[in-house]
Design a protein around this motif. Structure first.
Motif, PDB file in Angstrom:
ATOM      1  N   SER A  35      45.020  40.104  27.456  1.00 35.29           N
ATOM      2  CA  SER A  35      44.010  39.265  28.114  1.00 35.29           C
ATOM      3  C   SER A  35      43.273  38.412  27.096  1.00 35.29           C
ATOM      4  CB  SER A  35      43.003  40.132  28.875  1.00 35.29           C
ATOM      5  OG  SER A  35      43.657  40.823  29.914  1.00 35.29           O
ATOM      6  N   VAL A  80      45.161  35.401  26.635  1.00 37.71           N
ATOM      7  CA  VAL A  80      44.871  34.339  27.618  1.00 37.71           C
ATOM      8  C   VAL A  80      43.666  33.537  27.140  1.00 37.71           C
ATOM      9  CG1 VAL A  80      44.295  33.797  30.012  1.00 37.71           C
ATOM     10  CG2 VAL A  80      45.779  35.749  29.523  1.00 37.71           C
ATOM     11  N   VAL A  81      42.632  34.233  26.685  1.00 36.27           N
ATOM     12  CA  VAL A  81      41.433  33.557  26.179  1.00 36.27           C
ATOM     13  C   VAL A  81      41.799  32.606  25.040  1.00 36.27           C
ATOM     14  CG1 VAL A  81      39.159  33.897  25.117  1.00 36.27           C
ATOM     15  CG2 VAL A  81      39.981  35.543  26.810  1.00 36.27           C
ATOM     16  N   LEU A 129      49.170  30.205  28.559  1.00 38.21           N
ATOM     17  CA  LEU A 129      48.264  30.735  29.584  1.00 38.21           C
ATOM     18  C   LEU A 129      49.034  31.538  30.636  1.00 38.21           C
ATOM     19  CD1 LEU A 129      45.179  30.296  30.508  1.00 38.21           C
ATOM     20  CD2 LEU A 129      46.101  28.615  32.083  1.00 38.21           C
ATOM     21  N   ALA A 183      49.050  35.651  31.146  1.00 35.83           N
ATOM     22  CA  ALA A 183      48.499  36.145  32.413  1.00 35.83           C
ATOM     23  C   ALA A 183      49.536  36.987  33.153  1.00 35.83           C
ATOM     24  CB  ALA A 183      48.040  34.972  33.282  1.00 35.83           C
ATOM     25  N   VAL A 224      49.795  40.439  31.442  1.00 35.58           N
ATOM     26  CA  VAL A 224      48.687  41.322  31.811  1.00 35.58           C
ATOM     27  C   VAL A 224      48.954  41.914  33.198  1.00 35.58           C
ATOM     28  CG1 VAL A 224      46.225  41.432  32.384  1.00 35.58           C
ATOM     29  CG2 VAL A 224      46.996  40.072  30.428  1.00 35.58           C
ATOM     30  N   VAL A 261      49.343  45.905  33.935  1.00 31.49           N
ATOM     31  CA  VAL A 261      48.355  46.612  34.754  1.00 31.49           C
ATOM     32  C   VAL A 261      48.957  47.080  36.082  1.00 31.49           C
ATOM     33  CG1 VAL A 261      46.178  46.346  36.012  1.00 31.49           C
ATOM     34  CG2 VAL A 261      46.404  45.441  33.696  1.00 31.49           C
ATOM     35  N   ASN A 262      49.762  46.222  36.680  1.00 32.05           N
ATOM     36  CA  ASN A 262      50.256  46.559  38.019  1.00 32.05           C
ATOM     37  C   ASN A 262      51.666  47.115  38.064  1.00 32.05           C
ATOM     38  OD1 ASN A 262      47.866  45.810  39.386  1.00 32.05           O
ATOM     39  ND2 ASN A 262      48.382  43.667  38.968  1.00 32.05           N
ATOM     40  N   VAL A 277      41.337  26.215  34.180  1.00 32.59           N
ATOM     41  CA  VAL A 277      41.976  26.698  32.947  1.00 32.59           C
ATOM     42  C   VAL A 277      40.981  27.572  32.173  1.00 32.59           C
ATOM     43  CG1 VAL A 277      42.813  26.001  30.653  1.00 32.59           C
ATOM     44  CG2 VAL A 277      43.626  24.803  32.714  1.00 32.59           C
ATOM     45  N   SER A 315      39.915  30.723  34.031  1.00 34.00           N
ATOM     46  CA  SER A 315      40.929  31.782  33.873  1.00 34.00           C
ATOM     47  C   SER A 315      40.728  32.492  32.539  1.00 34.00           C
ATOM     48  CB  SER A 315      42.341  31.185  33.899  1.00 34.00           C
ATOM     49  OG  SER A 315      42.560  30.477  35.086  1.00 34.00           O
ATOM     50  N   ARG A 316      40.386  31.703  31.519  1.00 37.88           N
ATOM     51  CA  ARG A 316      40.097  32.314  30.219  1.00 37.88           C
ATOM     52  C   ARG A 316      38.868  33.228  30.326  1.00 37.88           C
ATOM     53  NH1 ARG A 316      38.493  28.386  26.461  1.00 37.88           N
ATOM     54  NH2 ARG A 316      38.831  29.992  24.887  1.00 37.88           N
ATOM     55  N   SER A 321      39.751  36.371  32.028  1.00 31.73           N
ATOM     56  CA  SER A 321      40.543  37.189  31.095  1.00 31.73           C
ATOM     57  C   SER A 321      39.633  37.898  30.105  1.00 31.73           C
ATOM     58  CB  SER A 321      41.537  36.310  30.338  1.00 31.73           C
ATOM     59  OG  SER A 321      42.480  35.776  31.238  1.00 31.73           O
ATOM     60  N   VAL A 339      38.597  40.979  31.608  1.00 33.71           N
ATOM     61  CA  VAL A 339      39.536  42.099  31.429  1.00 33.71           C
ATOM     62  C   VAL A 339      39.257  42.773  30.092  1.00 33.71           C
ATOM     63  CG1 VAL A 339      41.950  42.811  31.276  1.00 33.71           C
ATOM     64  CG2 VAL A 339      41.320  40.923  32.795  1.00 33.71           C
ATOM     65  N   ARG A 351      41.695  46.169  36.923  1.00 45.48           N
ATOM     66  CA  ARG A 351      42.631  45.686  37.946  1.00 45.48           C
ATOM     67  C   ARG A 351      42.107  44.450  38.662  1.00 45.48           C
ATOM     68  NH1 ARG A 351      44.483  51.377  39.891  1.00 45.48           N
ATOM     69  NH2 ARG A 351      46.333  51.608  38.574  1.00 45.48           N
ATOM     70  N   ALA A 397      42.247  41.390  36.297  1.00 44.05           N
ATOM     71  CA  ALA A 397      43.632  40.973  36.036  1.00 44.05           C
ATOM     72  C   ALA A 397      44.203  40.280  37.268  1.00 44.05           C
ATOM     73  CB  ALA A 397      44.485  42.190  35.658  1.00 44.05           C
ATOM     74  N   VAL A 457      42.729  36.719  37.501  1.00 42.51           N
ATOM     75  CA  VAL A 457      43.383  35.800  36.562  1.00 42.51           C
ATOM     76  C   VAL A 457      44.720  35.352  37.143  1.00 42.51           C
ATOM     77  CG1 VAL A 457      44.438  35.582  34.266  1.00 42.51           C
ATOM     78  CG2 VAL A 457      42.273  36.803  34.537  1.00 42.51           C
ATOM     79  N   ASN A 458      45.474  36.297  37.622  1.00 44.91           N
ATOM     80  CA  ASN A 458      46.780  35.995  38.208  1.00 44.91           C
ATOM     81  C   ASN A 458      46.644  35.020  39.384  1.00 44.91           C
ATOM     82  OD1 ASN A 458      49.585  36.618  37.929  1.00 44.91           O
ATOM     83  ND2 ASN A 458      49.457  37.610  39.935  1.00 44.91           N
ATOM     84  N   VAL A 508      45.644  31.457  38.003  1.00 40.44           N
ATOM     85  CA  VAL A 508      46.701  30.768  37.254  1.00 40.44           C
ATOM     86  C   VAL A 508      47.906  30.473  38.140  1.00 40.44           C
ATOM     87  CG1 VAL A 508      48.345  31.002  35.346  1.00 40.44           C
ATOM     88  CG2 VAL A 508      45.966  31.717  35.046  1.00 40.44           C
ATOM     89  N   MET A 537      45.351  27.155  40.757  1.00 40.10           N
ATOM     90  CA  MET A 537      45.717  26.000  39.934  1.00 40.10           C
ATOM     91  C   MET A 537      46.908  25.262  40.556  1.00 40.10           C
ATOM     92  SD  MET A 537      45.071  27.413  36.033  1.00 40.10           S
ATOM     93  CE  MET A 537      46.212  26.245  35.292  1.00 40.10           C
TER      94      MET A 537
END
Lengths: 230, 230, 230, 230
Positions: C64, C67-68, C76, C80, C83, C87-88, D57, D60-61, D64, D67, D77, D80, D83-84, D87, D91
């Motif tokens: 993560s 991503v930052v 990006l 993402a 992650v 996690v999933n 963008v 999203s950072r 993240s 996270v 969770r 994350a 973010v998903n 992104v 977007m």
């Protein structure tokens, strides 16, 4: 022995075992006793000193992260002053001692990291994951633990121990003042965020865990010193 | 006029328009000319000073992030010294000037942020997103721009301008030395990461963008000062 | 055996000893051989699995942070997606395996950390201290090393090893694809910042050090697994 | 109109003016009313959309970074997944709408940033300076504000407004669910750190300030959209 490093430290110290438990194992470690009675092998001490230099580099980075995370003028100033003291004073002491043994500062800076890697990176990550208090709770055991050790050894050291210089560094008024001021600043930071009864805050257990983990990592640091270079 | 703030700065300055373009708009802004000839309204100056104090708080946080990101002893020391100078010297000058106008430091610290919010947070994020060089490229316009402005105004100021103190702060040898040393340190940091022909590195365009963006944010800062309080 | 995880990985792998040295010690560790021939004690495996779950929590935090730190749309999206997969998906596999042994996810999440603390915090700090590439170099050994181990064990595992499920997770096409895509993304990220001959950049030695250090921390992780719970 | 985005949001919303004040200025901005009745110039909408893409963008950072800062499995969770969704879903909607106007995603990604720079960098810095809650308080106005706007416009939009697609995106059950879940997750995060009466915590004023500042930055964002490209 009497010292007053603030209320938060007193609570955290108690939570980490107080006079017993992890806090005792850290502040009365065999390495510390070897400094006190002079029985610590020189090789162990120099190994420790090199590792402690690298530790201070990353510890300075951690205190700088505390400047990034500060929210008051007092926090900003106290942390900036600590970084300055670490980089321009305490690191210099290690350099001087090591120079007398023919070890250059470039060698110190490039020393391979051992157990202290977990410690310094844990502290920095505590600051990344949490807020200013998380970072303070992780930074406190080193500062105040050395203060407490210095104070005790300043009184109990066996005359003639070759480690008197090291002991004096942490026993002297100047360092004790640093610990007292850091403790007061932490108390203010805690009060500002958690109120007058911080231990009642649900965050307290997390902060205690930070302090206790850092204390355990200090124990690992001494043990690494005692083992000496591989 | 002659100054030597290093090779990287010279390249970035040129990339930001050099004697013309954004760099000129920043270093010859109407606000700056008002300082030089004394025509700047006092109200604008005080508004600027308050905002600049808050700017310095976050700028200190950004330089502290540079300590976190430093990879050499020289970088560690230079950034720690800069934080110390900002917190314990430059912020103090603002406090002193404002105190003479009846504005306390607590008021300064609590001042609402305007245009400078984008600037300081952009710089800090440059450090989060990139490495030490990204942060240096975003920090450089403030340090060296003020050096260049100070040097010029030190020579061109209209005698009797009420802003002579401000001008002297940045014109005097001590601050010029800070700029020269920062420039040399940045050159070393650039050489260490990008080699002897840094402008040929694919990263150069990104660093230039950081510098140019920060220069444009400086322009916005002066414009805000000129407008004065809402 | 054939795999193509990209050019940067190939160079870093070679720099970490290639078929010999640290990379071999990691990918052919006694723990790995115990998975392959089924001789690994169940207790060691479960200890490893618990620690690996906690590792994945912090590894997700590290991705993560990537991503930052990303600078392109490809970076990006890739980070993402990683992650999300960690996690999933991957964490879920550990939960399932552990649930079959009566270990709940809450227990996993709260497991005390051992050697992996140095590893995960080192990776996160690599991202804090450096840029996207520093972080990628520190993340790569885990992703690609498991890919390489999975691929080899998928072919060499002793039939009937109780660890076939674990092996299949990393041997199967889906995970191999993840490694290939991560390798291609890293190559693009390297090219974008260091050009077409990245190994000629002065930064390369630092990136290699990140990769090698993470490889050594992987060795420590397997050794901890082998020792089992204290 | 009825929505339930949780207790923390309800308190913060009230603190930012509730049905009046800054919150009203944000959720009933002239830009929003232009979307509702269709009077918003297409040029303004497209300018906004490009800026909002760049905003997403960096948003999203920021999620993240959440996270990185999460302390529980639920937090890990939820962030994350957000973010998903940002992104790989939100977007994409912008990309689709812009593509229909002949604007490529590469152009969007490279768009110059205006007022949103202060906003996104402020949010990221809130996460750097504080803990998970500071970041959530700064993230909440965007998520829940769009939910509230979407819900209202879903009911009040003038039939035939060319912005029905935009309205539907935020009015539909799926997005409302996102807001409700984020609100519940934030309530848990608040309870875990501040207890059952969070508004009594000394930290509450700081969190409120984060929320209010982000709300004001949202107002600036709409105003920039309304002004259109320079």
């Amino acid at each position: 022995m009497s010292f007053d490093y603030g209320n938060s430290f007193a609570l955290w110290r108690e939570g980490a075992g107080g006079a017993g438990g992890a806090w005792h194992d850290y502040t009365h470690h065999a390495f510390v006793e070897g400094l006190r009675d002079g029985s610590l092998p020189r090789e162990s001490f120099l190994h420790y000193l090199k590792q402690d230099y690298v530790f201070l580099v990353h510890f300075s980075r951690a205190w700088s992260l505390a400047v990034v995370k500060s929210e008051t003028l007092e926090e900003l100033r106290a942390c900036a002053a600590t970084v300055n003291a670490l980089v321009n004073f305490e690191m210099g002491l290690h350099v001087k001692t090591c120079a007398a043994e023919g070890i250059t500062e470039a060698e110190l800076f490039a020393a391979e990291e051992f157990e202290n890697m977990a410690y310094t990176r844990y502290v920095i990550d505590a600051g990344m994951q949490g807020d200013y208090l998380d970072l303070m709770a992780a930074l406190a055991p080193c500062v105040m633990g050395y203060g407490e050790i210095g104070l005790r050894l300043g009184r109990e050291a066996v005359p003639g121990t070759p480690y008197q210089d090291w002991i004096d560094t942490y026993a002297r008024e100047e360092f004790q003042q640093v610990c007292a001021e850091a403790g007061a600043m932490i108390d203010n930071a805690v009060r500002r965020r958690l109120g007058d009864d911080p231990a009642a805050s649900p965050r307290w257990a997390v902060l205690q865990q930070r302090f206790t983990t850092a204390t355990e990592l200090e124990i690992g640091f001494w043990s690494m010193g005692l083992r000496g270079p591989k």
